[in-house]
Design a protein around this motif. Structure first.
Motif, PDB file in Angstrom:
ATOM      1  N   UNK A 132      -7.052  14.627 -18.142  1.00  0.00           N
ATOM      2  CA  UNK A 132      -6.026  14.270 -17.732  1.00  0.00           C
ATOM      3  C   UNK A 132      -6.125  15.627 -16.428  1.00  0.00           C
ATOM      4  N   UNK A 133      -6.982  16.872 -16.272  1.00  0.00           N
ATOM      5  CA  UNK A 133      -6.656  17.465 -14.987  1.00  0.00           C
ATOM      6  C   UNK A 133      -6.622  16.420 -14.120  1.00  0.00           C
ATOM      7  N   UNK A 134      -7.996  15.614 -14.033  1.00  0.00           N
ATOM      8  CA  UNK A 134      -8.100  14.581 -12.361  1.00  0.00           C
ATOM      9  C   UNK A 134      -7.339  13.810 -12.782  1.00  0.00           C
ATOM     10  N   UNK A 135      -6.275  13.304 -13.280  1.00  0.00           N
ATOM     11  CA  UNK A 135      -5.590  11.940 -13.027  1.00  0.00           C
ATOM     12  C   UNK A 135      -3.900  12.832 -12.635  1.00  0.00           C
ATOM     13  N   UNK A 136      -3.912  14.099 -13.316  1.00  0.00           N
ATOM     14  CA  UNK A 136      -2.749  14.701 -12.542  1.00  0.00           C
ATOM     15  C   UNK A 136      -3.009  15.314 -11.179  1.00  0.00           C
ATOM     16  N   UNK A 137      -4.042  15.613 -10.872  1.00  0.00           N
ATOM     17  CA  UNK A 137      -4.750  15.940  -9.385  1.00  0.00           C
ATOM     18  C   UNK A 137      -4.329  14.573  -8.518  1.00  0.00           C
ATOM     19  N   UNK A 138      -5.179  13.701  -9.174  1.00  0.00           N
ATOM     20  CA  UNK A 138      -4.731  12.125  -8.516  1.00  0.00           C
ATOM     21  C   UNK A 138      -3.373  11.799  -8.277  1.00  0.00           C
ATOM     22  N   UNK A 139      -2.237  11.880  -9.536  1.00  0.00           N
ATOM     23  CA  UNK A 139      -1.283  11.721  -9.303  1.00  0.00           C
ATOM     24  C   UNK A 139      -0.215  12.594  -8.451  1.00  0.00           C
ATOM     25  N   UNK A 140      -0.691  14.026  -8.580  1.00  0.00           N
ATOM     26  CA  UNK A 140       0.352  15.127  -7.243  1.00  0.00           C
ATOM     27  C   UNK A 140      -0.150  14.773  -5.651  1.00  0.00           C
ATOM     28  N   UNK A 141      -1.659  13.865  -5.300  1.00  0.00           N
ATOM     29  CA  UNK A 141      -1.968  13.628  -4.410  1.00  0.00           C
ATOM     30  C   UNK A 141      -1.147  12.438  -3.938  1.00  0.00           C
ATOM     31  N   UNK A 142      -0.871  11.220  -4.600  1.00  0.00           N
ATOM     32  CA  UNK A 142      -0.195  10.159  -4.622  1.00  0.00           C
ATOM     33  C   UNK A 142       1.457  10.719  -4.080  1.00  0.00           C
ATOM     34  N   UNK A 143       2.067  11.179  -5.329  1.00  0.00           N
ATOM     35  CA  UNK A 143       3.646  11.312  -5.328  1.00  0.00           C
ATOM     36  C   UNK A 143       3.652  12.132  -3.906  1.00  0.00           C
ATOM     37  N   UNK A 144       2.224  13.179  -3.392  1.00  0.00           N
ATOM     38  CA  UNK A 144       3.037  14.273  -2.273  1.00  0.00           C
ATOM     39  C   UNK A 144       2.999  13.244  -0.727  1.00  0.00           C
ATOM     40  N   UNK A 145       1.960  11.932  -1.375  1.00  0.00           N
ATOM     41  CA  UNK A 145       1.975  10.948   0.052  1.00  0.00           C
ATOM     42  C   UNK A 145       3.119  10.556  -0.200  1.00  0.00           C
ATOM     43  N   UNK A 146       3.456   9.832  -1.131  1.00  0.00           N
ATOM     44  CA  UNK A 146       4.854   9.248  -1.352  1.00  0.00           C
ATOM     45  C   UNK A 146       6.141   9.602  -1.252  1.00  0.00           C
ATOM     46  N   UNK A 147       6.071  11.006  -1.274  1.00  0.00           N
ATOM     47  CA  UNK A 147       7.205  12.020  -0.974  1.00  0.00           C
ATOM     48  C   UNK A 147       7.096  12.065   0.603  1.00  0.00           C
ATOM     49  N   UNK A 148       6.367  12.300   1.447  1.00  0.00           N
ATOM     50  CA  UNK A 148       5.915  12.389   2.908  1.00  0.00           C
ATOM     51  C   UNK A 148       6.285  11.849   3.212  1.00  0.00           C
ATOM     52  N   UNK A 149       5.806  10.282   3.524  1.00  0.00           N
ATOM     53  CA  UNK A 149       6.600   9.091   3.796  1.00  0.00           C
ATOM     54  C   UNK A 149       7.675   8.522   3.683  1.00  0.00           C
ATOM     55  N   UNK A 150       8.445   9.315   2.691  1.00  0.00           N
ATOM     56  CA  UNK A 150       9.823   8.358   2.261  1.00  0.00           C
ATOM     57  C   UNK A 150      11.043   9.940   3.242  1.00  0.00           C
ATOM     58  N   UNK A 151      10.264  11.036   3.088  1.00  0.00           N
ATOM     59  CA  UNK A 151      11.030  12.038   3.945  1.00  0.00           C
ATOM     60  C   UNK A 151      10.801  11.714   4.929  1.00  0.00           C
ATOM     61  N   UNK A 152       9.827  11.632   5.683  1.00  0.00           N
ATOM     62  CA  UNK A 152       9.884  10.647   7.443  1.00  0.00           C
ATOM     63  C   UNK A 152      10.499  10.103   7.814  1.00  0.00           C
ATOM     64  N   UNK A 153      10.686   8.612   6.139  1.00  0.00           N
ATOM     65  CA  UNK A 153      11.991   7.709   7.039  1.00  0.00           C
ATOM     66  C   UNK A 153      12.631   8.177   6.635  1.00  0.00           C
ATOM     67  N   UNK A 154      13.253   9.503   5.936  1.00  0.00           N
ATOM     68  CA  UNK A 154      14.498   9.765   6.322  1.00  0.00           C
ATOM     69  C   UNK A 154      15.147  10.029   7.606  1.00  0.00           C
ATOM     70  N   UNK A 155      13.744  10.643   8.011  1.00  0.00           N
ATOM     71  CA  UNK A 155      14.050  11.888   8.948  1.00  0.00           C
ATOM     72  C   UNK A 155      14.602  10.977  10.198  1.00  0.00           C
ATOM     73  N   UNK A 156      14.369   9.784  10.403  1.00  0.00           N
ATOM     74  CA  UNK A 156      14.193   8.906  11.418  1.00  0.00           C
ATOM     75  C   UNK A 156      15.739   7.665  10.834  1.00  0.00           C
ATOM     76  N   UNK A 157      16.282   8.358  10.000  1.00  0.00           N
ATOM     77  CA  UNK A 157      17.439   7.936  10.108  1.00  0.00           C
ATOM     78  C   UNK A 157      18.210   6.615   8.942  1.00  0.00           C
TER      79      UNK A 157
END
Length: 657
Positions: A187-212
């Motif tokens: 569960x800890x490994x899966x949580x770490x993977x999910x956190x890493x995936x969510x972080x990357x997903x939200x970073x790219x989503x935020x980058x798209x939103x900042x582009x307008x």
């Protein structure tokens, strides 16, 4: 008694069986079941009832009754035995049923009285009627379980069992702890993977939103694509607006992947110029850059541009249905628009418009001299559709019109109509101006001055002032500029007469109006004549000063005629005052010779003909008028070094004093 009445009172009954056909016990049970089915419960079957039914059969015919009585006498002991057996079986069944009912009721009462020790349970309705009559109080009967006295062997067996249970429980706890530890680590490994995936997903989503780009949530069950990007234009058509939404899917590593439909080949608009069947120009195709997963903004930008280019071509394809009369065709997914130019090379010019993939290569061997024109047309079409989107937003922001039962039809944006209007207007104006310049040069070579003032489009001349003085502050300057291209085009040409001087100059005004729509579809010329020509043409009504023509060639021919009249009837009349005689409305004047008296036929006829930019003067005296032969003529074609018209006519007239 008749036979029918006798048969009506016949009672049917089974035929008596012989002694050897006596029923067994199983057959008797079947007969009882059949009897129960036919007559109801066995309780209603008595010996008297059966005897009554037997007696009812006495009305049968004598031969039948004798046979029945004979068999009854023979089988009477067997029937009585059957009846006794039936009574015995019935009593046994009733006894067994009563005993079963009694046993079941006692068992239920026993269970209910045992459960009545619990005060929270109300079992009053569970007791039988007879048990309730006995008045047994609740909880008066109990049930306890006692263990038998332990024996030494049993004691040792119990001890061994308890020891084994302790060992089993200890092993089970250790196994459970190992299992819990492994699951916690997973569960800890899966949580770490999910956190890493969510972080990357939200970073790219935020980058798209900042582009307008507009980000919006998808439906609730969109687990792998919780958000979507709106890359289509908000004021696009319904078909393209629905295609302008792409879900932002999450990849295995958390990066964003767009919809597979966006991975298709992006398209772009291509405009080509064809002169006499040869491609002389083509618009530039944008180069497709390498797009990878890290450049998600580039992918969205590319998809938006491709969708916009497809919408431009789609709107023009729908518009071709209304412009078939103007030579607009759609063949093999290519829009062909006739746009002839003033030169002979571009006389059969066509504009070819299609939508192709961005990575298509332009075929070699093209001229390329008209690339600038093709590129300007492509950019102009894109600007027109963008302006249409802005106007749709502007119309939606205004107060809506009154509601009606009729559905308002949304017209297609005027893309090809505007392009066709500009092409037709410029072709008519440029052709007219080019011809008038030739005429002015020809008349100048003949010693006649001709002033020419022309504007291709009146609104373009004072475009800056129109935008500055505009009261529509809700529209930007770009939209106001583009809106002038969707209105009728109006060009003005003012041509001074050869007979006018600087102080009192008179002009022929030609107003050219072009619009592909109501009230007139195409180019229309309106000519306004000066007063001197009105008097020459002997027009009585002022309304006849203006003439409308739809053909540029007709305008040229009419201008030639009016200029010829002005030269002959006005210029030559002023040159020889008192000696000119006008006998018709043709550009022809008769000049009397010097010293001629009234009634003399010594006169010189001069005809002026201006056609296709060539001025021709023809002179004949009265002797040649009789025979109809031409005496002399002279032509001016614009080349210098020729005598003027006045000098040439003077030489002809002075030759015969």
């Amino acid at each position: 008694m008749s036979g029918a009445e006798t048969m009506a009172s016949v009672a049917l009954r089974p035929w008596p069986a012989s002694a050897r056909d006596a029923l067994s016990k199983e057959d008797l049970y079947q007969q009882i079941a059949q009897l129960t089915t036919e007559r109801g419960h066995l309780r209603g079957i008595t010996e008297k009832a059966l005897q009554d039914e037997i007696d009812a059969g006495k009305e049968l015919p004598e031969d039948v009754m004798e046979a029945v009585e004979q068999e009854k006498k023979e089988e009477a002991p067997t029937a009585r035995d059957k009846l006794e057996e039936i009574h015995r079986v019935r009593n046994e069944m009733a006894t067994k049923l009563e005993w079963a009912t009694f046993s079941a009721a006692n068992a239920l009462d026993l269970v209910a009285i045992i459960l009545s020790k619990d005060p929270s349970k109300n079992l009053e309705s569970a007791y039988s009627h007879k048990f309730k009559q006995q008045g047994v109080p609740p909880g008066s009967f109990g049930l306890d379980k006692t263990d038998p006295p332990e024996r030494p062997a049993d004691r040792q067996r119990l001890a061994d069992t308890a020891m084994r249970q302790q060992l089993v429980m200890k092993g089970s706890r250790m196994e459970a702890l190992d299992w819990a530890t492994d699951n916690l680590l997973k569960a800890a490994t899966k949580l770490e993977t999910e956190v890493r995936k969510e972080t990357k997903y939200w970073e790219e989503t935020l980058s798209i939103s900042k582009k307008g780009w507009s980000i919006q949530r998808t439906r609730k069950d969109g687990r792998h694509a919780p958000f979507a990007v709106r890359y289509g234009l908000p004021e696009a058509g319904n078909h393209f607006k629905a295609r302008g939404l792409a879900p932002l899917r999450m990849d295995k590593d958390g990066s964003i992947i767009l919809d597979p439909a966006l991975a298709l080949k992006p398209k772009t608009l291509r405009v080509r110029i064809s002169d006499n069947g040869k491609i002389t120009g083509a618009s530039n195709l944008p180069t497709q850059s390498d797009v990878d997963e890290s450049a998600i903004e580039k992918s969205i930008q590319l998809a938006r541009d491709s969708l916009f280019e497809e919408e431009v071509f789609h709107e023009m394809s729908m518009e071709t249905r209304q412009l078939l009369a103007y030579g607009v065709e759609l063949r093999n997914s290519v829009i062909q628009l006739a746009a002839p130019g003033p030169s002979d090379r571009s006389k059969h010019r066509k504009i070819l418009i299609d939508c192709i993939a961005r990575d298509d290569n332009i075929p070699l061997g093209q001229d390329g001299s008209q690339d600038w024109l093709a590129q300007n047309i492509a950019e102009f079409l894109r600007l027109l559709l963008t302006h249409e989107h802005h106007m749709r937003l502007h119309r939606r922001s205004q107060i809506p019109p009154p509601l009606t039962q009729h559905k308002r039809q949304q017209s297609t944006p005027p893309l090809l109509r505007t392009l066709l209007s500009i092409s037709s207007h410029l072709d008519a104006i440029d052709s007219l101006h080019a011809y008038l310049n030739v005429v002015a040069r020809t008349l100048k070579s003949a010693g006649l001055e001709l002033a020419l003032e022309a504007s291709r489009e009146t609104s373009w001349v004072k475009l800056t002032d129109i935008i500055k003085e505009s009261h529509r502050k809700d529209l930007s300057a770009i939209d106001q500029l583009l809106q002038t291209f969707t209105r009728p085009f109006e060009g003005t040409t003012a041509l001074s007469l050869p007979s006018s001087n600087g102080a009192q100059s008179e002009h022929i005004t030609v107003s050219t109006r072009t619009y592909i729509g109501q009230p007139h579809f195409g180019t229309e010329h309106k000519l306004t004549l000066p007063p001197s020509l009105i008097s020459v043409l002997n027009l009585s009504n002022d309304q006849q000063r203006q003439f409308k023509m739809s053909s540029t060639e007709d305008v040229k021919s009419y201008l030639d005629w009016n200029l010829s009249l002005d030269i002959s009837h006005t210029v030559l009349s002023k040159e020889y005052p008192g000696r000119t005689v006008i006998k018709s409305k043709d550009p022809r004047v008769c000049i009397l010779s010097n010293g001629s008296k009234k009634g003399s036929h010594k006169e010189y006829a001069v005809s002026i003909q201006l056609e296709n930019g060539i001025l021709k003067a023809t002179a004949s005296n009265n002797m040649h008028l009789v025979t109809g032969a031409i005496a002399e003529s002279f032509v001016w074609n614009g080349s210098p070094g020729h005598p003027s018209l006045r000098e040439k006519v003077k030489s002809w007239v002075d030759r015969y004093p």
